[in-house]
Design an enzyme around this catalytic site. Structure first.
Site, PDB file in Angstrom:
ATOM      1  N   LEU A 175       0.835  -1.207   0.000  1.00 34.67           N
ATOM      2  CA  LEU A 175       0.000   0.000   0.000  1.00 34.67           C
ATOM      3  C   LEU A 175       0.868   1.255   0.000  1.00 34.67           C
ATOM      4  O   LEU A 175       1.966   1.266   0.554  1.00 34.67           O
ATOM      5  CB  LEU A 175      -0.904   0.034   1.238  1.00 34.67           C
ATOM      6  CG  LEU A 175      -1.981  -1.034   1.369  1.00 34.67           C
ATOM      7  CD1 LEU A 175      -2.858  -0.733   2.569  1.00 34.67           C
ATOM      8  CD2 LEU A 175      -2.828  -1.142   0.111  1.00 34.67           C
ATOM      9  N   CYS A 176       0.339   2.307  -0.581  1.00 34.70           N
ATOM     10  CA  CYS A 176       1.035   3.588  -0.558  1.00 34.70           C
ATOM     11  C   CYS A 176       0.733   4.285   0.765  1.00 34.70           C
ATOM     12  O   CYS A 176       0.139   5.370   0.811  1.00 34.70           O
ATOM     13  CB  CYS A 176       0.593   4.434  -1.738  1.00 34.70           C
ATOM     14  SG  CYS A 176       0.927   3.600  -3.299  1.00 34.70           S
ATOM     15  N   GLU A 177       1.085   3.606   1.818  1.00 29.52           N
ATOM     16  CA  GLU A 177       0.896   4.087   3.190  1.00 29.52           C
ATOM     17  C   GLU A 177       2.071   3.531   3.960  1.00 29.52           C
ATOM     18  O   GLU A 177       2.289   2.311   3.959  1.00 29.52           O
ATOM     19  CB  GLU A 177      -0.386   3.489   3.795  1.00 29.52           C
ATOM     20  CG  GLU A 177      -1.665   4.200   3.458  1.00 29.52           C
ATOM     21  CD  GLU A 177      -1.786   5.554   4.113  1.00 29.52           C
ATOM     22  OE1 GLU A 177      -1.116   5.790   5.140  1.00 29.52           O
ATOM     23  OE2 GLU A 177      -2.549   6.376   3.588  1.00 29.52           O
TER      24      GLU A 177
ATOM     25  N   ASN B  96      -6.292   1.452  -2.240  1.00 28.66           N
ATOM     26  CA  ASN B  96      -5.339   1.240  -3.346  1.00 28.66           C
ATOM     27  C   ASN B  96      -5.867   0.217  -4.351  1.00 28.66           C
ATOM     28  O   ASN B  96      -5.103  -0.342  -5.135  1.00 28.66           O
ATOM     29  CB  ASN B  96      -3.976   0.746  -2.830  1.00 28.66           C
ATOM     30  CG  ASN B  96      -2.914   1.841  -2.783  1.00 28.66           C
ATOM     31  OD1 ASN B  96      -1.801   1.578  -2.388  1.00 28.66           O
ATOM     32  ND2 ASN B  96      -3.230   3.051  -3.193  1.00 28.66           N
TER      33      ASN B  96
END
Ligand SMILES: *Cc1c(COP(=O)(O)O)cnc(C)c1O
Length: 433
Positions: free
Chosen positions: A341-343, A380
């Site tokens: 994830l872009c987290e 996402n």
């Protein structure tokens, strides 16, 4: 205590041939042994019943296994009610313990004959307006406020929790409900979560039993059951001592005999709504190492992400990790194990000591059987994984397939763009084949 997966490397190597990673795997044998032990621990109480907290592991196949042992379902939403109904759990086999409840959910709970557990005194009116009556059997959720402290280690803060009625309100609620025709009453409270101590239930029981005695005396109602709810935890960390359900059951029995029996309330049934304790250790997330990255830290990227297991990202929760086949190798590498994830909080482990991980290694992330798959989400555009049952005979059964892109796009099906999404998905699918 050393944490070992419930599945062997040999078994897992076979299983991943059939089901691509990542997936949640459940241990039927462990589930059955545990529910048997729970029932034995409370066998002293004639009316005892466990209402499995469906939100922990909402899967009809899991619900069916527990049903064999007389467990009911604890629901708190529309879909959980529908799922319970689908496995024949209706009537007093459903405890509807919800809060901030929409009208249609009370209506469905009533239609199914569920026991309704009211979270607030204002819900009496709301319920009556919604279903046109007050049910004969009704329960109220209690919140004594203040701090709830067990031993020196575990403390929770009911005074800061949104759930339940104050002491004053529950007395008032019982009087109102009685005047409106309710005949059988229950009391419920959930004051601390994931407690790893044998004292939680007995301590909570004393609080509830003492209030119950006063309630029965002052309001003249008949209290049929006391619901200790969930909160009995599991040892996520290897150094934690697991709860002993037999000791917990005995602890509750002692308080029962001390408080309820002398008050002439020896007929009160004890209910529980355990989720984590029932399933947590009997599920794991199986994932594969697909990338290693050496920058300011050492990263191992796996093919699962927080969308498959949110607890580490959400609470910083610890989940033990076993690198399959390397159980006896030294843990001489320090890794962050990450999802895609872009987290930046999408990390299953931070600075974890593990054996050297090679690409393609299988990782077992432990204790995901409860509040694991069920907390999944689609951020996402990530898809939820499959759920697989490892059966007692060593075979496997798919009990929920993995989501596909078309599941993710399904809510566009009433829009013109749906056809485009479908066409593109079909073409893209051919790429991987
Ligand atoms: C979440 C929940 C449970 C189960 O909690 P566990 O910690 O999984 O045992 C039981 N009852 C209610 C009302 C809940 O919200």
């Amino acid at each position: 205590m050393k944490k070992e997966p419930f599945v062997t490397k040999t078994q897992l190597d076979e299983i991943v041939k059939e089901y691509p990673t990542p997936f949640h795997l459940y241990d039927e044998k462990g589930i059955r042994e545990n529910v048997k032990a729970l029932k034995e621990a409370f066998a002293w109480n004639k009316g005892y019943k466990e209402y499995f907290a469906v939100k922990a592991t909402p899967n009809p196949y899991i619900l069916n296994i527990l049903k064999e042992y007389g467990c009911g379902c604890d629901c708190s939403s529309y879909t959980e009610l529908l799922m319970s109904e689908s496995v024949g759990q209706v009537g007093e086999n459903i405890m509807f313990s919800s809060n901030d409840t929409p009208a249609e959910e009370f209506a469905l709970a009533d239609k199914l004959g569920a026991i309704i557990n009211l979270d607030d005194i204002t819900h009496i009116d709301f319920l009556e307006k919604t279903i046109g009556k007050i049910p004969e059997t009704i329960s109220c959720r209690y919140n004594p406020g203040g701090l709830f402290k067990i031993s020196n280690s575990i403390m929770d803060n009911p005074g800061d929790a949104k759930y339940g009625m104050t002491t004053e309100q529950i007395f008032e609620a019982f009087k109102i409900l009685k005047s409106k025709g309710a005949k059988e009453f229950g009391i419920h409270a959930f004051l601390a979560s994931n407690t790893v101590t044998n004292e939680y239930y007995p301590t909570l029981a004393r609080t509830l039993f003492e209030v119950a005695v006063k309630l029965q005396k002052e309001t003249g109602v008949h209290i049929k059951f006391i619901n200790l709810s969930g909160g009995v935890g599991i040892p996520y960390k290897p150094d934690q001592e697991p709860n002993d359900i037999k000791v917990i059951g005995e602890g509750v029995r002692k308080v029962y005999e001390e408080v309820l029996v002398p008050a002439g309330m020896g007929d009160v049934a004890i209910y529980t709504e355990l989720g984590r304790f029932m399933l947590g250790p009997y599920g794991c997330l199986v994932t594969k190492a697909i990338h290693e990255k050496h920058t300011h830290k050492e990263y191992i990227g796996v093919d699962a992400c927080a969308a498959n297991l949110m607890r580490p990202a959400m609470y910083g929760a610890y989940h033990h990790i076993t690198v399959v086949g390397k159980e006896n190798e030294p843990c001489d590498h320090t890794y962050d194990v990450t999802g895609s994830l872009c987290e930046n909080n999408d990390k299953f482990a931070i600075d974890r000591q593990l054996p050297k991980i090679d690409m393609g290694d299988l990782l077992v992330i432990h204790d995901t059987g409860a509040h694991g798959f069920s907390m999944g989400y689609n951020y996402n555009g990530r898809l939820r994984s499959a759920e697989v049952l490892l059966k007692e005979d060593g075979g496997t059964q798919l009990i929920r397939r993995a989501e596909t892109p078309m599941d993710y796009f399904a809510t566009f099906d009433c829009f013109p763009v749906y056809e485009e999404l479908k066409k593109n998905t079909e073409e893209a699918d051919k790429l991987g084949k």
